[in-house]
Design a protein around this motif. Sequence first.
Motif, short mmCIF file in Angstrom:
data_model
loop_
_atom_site.label_atom_id
_atom_site.label_comp_id
_atom_site.label_asym_id
_atom_site.label_seq_id
_atom_site.Cartn_x
_atom_site.Cartn_y
_atom_site.Cartn_z
N TYR A 1 2.66 -11.81 6.74
CA TYR A 1 3.24 -10.84 7.68
C TYR A 1 3.10 -9.41 7.19
O TYR A 1 2.91 -8.49 7.97
CB TYR A 1 4.72 -11.17 7.91
CG TYR A 1 5.45 -10.13 8.73
CD1 TYR A 1 5.01 -9.79 10.01
CD2 TYR A 1 6.59 -9.49 8.24
CE1 TYR A 1 5.67 -8.84 10.77
CE2 TYR A 1 7.26 -8.54 8.99
CZ TYR A 1 6.79 -8.21 10.26
OH TYR A 1 7.45 -7.26 11.00
N GLY A 2 3.17 -9.22 5.88
CA GLY A 2 3.12 -7.86 5.33
C GLY A 2 1.75 -7.25 5.26
O GLY A 2 1.60 -6.03 5.14
N VAL B 1 -0.69 -3.51 -9.47
CA VAL B 1 0.73 -3.17 -9.59
C VAL B 1 0.96 -1.67 -9.45
O VAL B 1 1.83 -1.22 -8.69
CB VAL B 1 1.30 -3.65 -10.95
CG1 VAL B 1 2.78 -3.31 -11.05
CG2 VAL B 1 1.08 -5.14 -11.11
N THR B 2 0.18 -0.87 -10.18
CA THR B 2 0.40 0.58 -10.19
C THR B 2 0.15 1.21 -8.83
O THR B 2 0.81 2.17 -8.44
CB THR B 2 -0.50 1.25 -11.25
OG1 THR B 2 -1.87 0.90 -10.99
CG2 THR B 2 -0.12 0.80 -12.65
N GLN B 3 -0.82 0.67 -8.10
CA GLN B 3 -1.16 1.24 -6.79
C GLN B 3 -0.38 0.59 -5.65
O GLN B 3 -0.32 1.13 -4.55
CB GLN B 3 -2.66 1.09 -6.54
CG GLN B 3 -3.52 1.85 -7.56
CD GLN B 3 -5.00 1.60 -7.35
OE1 GLN B 3 -5.40 0.85 -6.46
NE2 GLN B 3 -5.82 2.21 -8.17
N GLY B 4 0.19 -0.59 -5.92
CA GLY B 4 0.92 -1.29 -4.87
C GLY B 4 0.01 -1.75 -3.75
O GLY B 4 0.35 -1.63 -2.57
N THR B 5 -1.17 -2.28 -4.11
CA THR B 5 -2.15 -2.72 -3.11
C THR B 5 -2.72 -4.09 -3.50
O THR B 5 -2.61 -4.52 -4.65
CB THR B 5 -3.32 -1.73 -3.00
OG1 THR B 5 -3.99 -1.65 -4.28
CG2 THR B 5 -2.84 -0.36 -2.59
N ARG C 1 7.44 -2.40 0.16
CA ARG C 1 8.35 -2.49 -0.98
C ARG C 1 8.82 -3.92 -1.23
O ARG C 1 8.82 -4.39 -2.37
CB ARG C 1 9.57 -1.57 -0.74
CG ARG C 1 10.61 -1.62 -1.87
CD ARG C 1 11.82 -0.77 -1.52
NE ARG C 1 12.44 -1.20 -0.28
CZ ARG C 1 13.27 -2.25 -0.17
NH1 ARG C 1 13.56 -2.98 -1.24
NH2 ARG C 1 13.81 -2.57 0.99
N ILE C 2 9.22 -4.62 -0.18
CA ILE C 2 9.72 -5.98 -0.33
C ILE C 2 8.62 -6.90 -0.88
O ILE C 2 8.85 -7.70 -1.78
CB ILE C 2 10.26 -6.52 1.00
CG1 ILE C 2 11.54 -5.78 1.40
CG2 ILE C 2 10.53 -8.03 0.91
CD1 ILE C 2 12.12 -6.19 2.72
N SER D 1 6.33 -9.11 -8.07
CA SER D 1 6.86 -8.98 -9.43
C SER D 1 7.57 -10.25 -9.87
O SER D 1 7.36 -10.76 -10.98
CB SER D 1 7.82 -7.78 -9.49
OG SER D 1 8.41 -7.69 -10.76
N ILE D 2 8.42 -10.81 -9.00
CA ILE D 2 9.18 -12.01 -9.33
C ILE D 2 8.27 -13.24 -9.36
O ILE D 2 8.33 -14.06 -10.28
CB ILE D 2 10.32 -12.22 -8.31
CG1 ILE D 2 11.30 -11.05 -8.35
CG2 ILE D 2 11.05 -13.53 -8.57
CD1 ILE D 2 12.32 -11.06 -7.25
#
Length: 298
Positions: free
Chosen positions: A145-146, A164-168, A185-186, A192-193
Motif C-alpha cells: 500500500y505504501g 535507510v539514510t534516504q528512506g527509499t 514514515r510508518i 527498522s523493526i
Amino acid sequence: MKNENMIHHFLTYIQYEKRLSKHTIKSYENDLKQLSEFLENHLSGLLPEKASYQDLRGWVLNLLEQEYSTASVNRKVACVRAFYKYLLKQKEITEDPTAKLRNLKMPKRVPSFVKEEEMQVSSVVETTTRTFAELRDQMVIELLYGTGIRLSELLDLKVTDYQVTQGTIKVTGKGMKQRIIPCNRILSEYFSIYLKERGDLEHSYLIVTDKLAPAYPMLIQRIVKKHLLQVSQVEKKSPHVLRHTFATHMLHRGADLNDIKELLGHANLSATQVYTHHSLDQLKKSYKKAHPKSIENE
C-alpha cells in the motif's frame, strides 16, 4: 529442433536477451507448454512451426471453453505472439501465424480499491506484542500500500534495496527497469523493526516465510486476503488491489498523474489514466457539496 528445444531456446532468449523477470519467464513457460499440449492432443502432435492461424484460433477458443478470463487469454496470446516472432527471427518459420490473431475485447472495468479510512487501521507496535509472522504480514501490507509495487516486485526485493539514510527502496520492474520509491514514515519504522527481527540469513530476499525462506506468491496473496477481509468489503482482495488503492489515494490527495506513472513503473501514461475515473467521481462529489449553485446546495 524439437518442440521442447524451441521452447527452451525461446525461454533462454527472453531471460538473457530480453532480461524479463523470472516470474514472467515461468508464466511464458507454462503458457507454451499449454499450447504444446493442445497441439499434441487436438491436432495430432502438430509442431508449433507448422501451426496456422486457424490452429491458434482453435487454441484460443479452447481456452475460452475452459472458462479462462479475457485477461488471461490475452496474456497467453501475447506470450505465443512473442514466441512466433522469435521463430520468425530464427528463420524456423517463414510466416507469422499470429499476425491476424487479435486480442479479445476487454470489458471496461474500473480498478477496485480500498477506502482510505479502511487503510488507516495499522500502527507500529512493540515487536514483543506480536509474532514474527504477524510483523511480516503487516510489513507486506505496508509495503504494497505504501509503494504501489507489484507482487513480483515485492518478491524480488532484497534487504539491500532499502536505503535507510534516504528512506527509499529500489524496485526492479518489468524489463529489469529500476525505479526509486520513497517510503513513508510508518513504512520506514516497520523496516527498522522488521529487519532486526529478520536477522542475517543465507539469502538476501527481504520478505520471508515463517521458516525464513524466500516468500512465494501464494503466501503474499493469503496475507493480503486475510488483512482485507478484516478491514474492507472490497470484492477483490489481492495484492494488485493494494496497488490500485495506492494510485487512487495518491490521485485523490492531489498527486500529479505523471508522478504516479513513475512510481508505478508504467511504460506510458495511458496505463495510469484508468485511475482518473475515481478522481473525477471524487471531484464531482466535492463540487456538488461545495459550489453555491450545485443542486445539493440550492
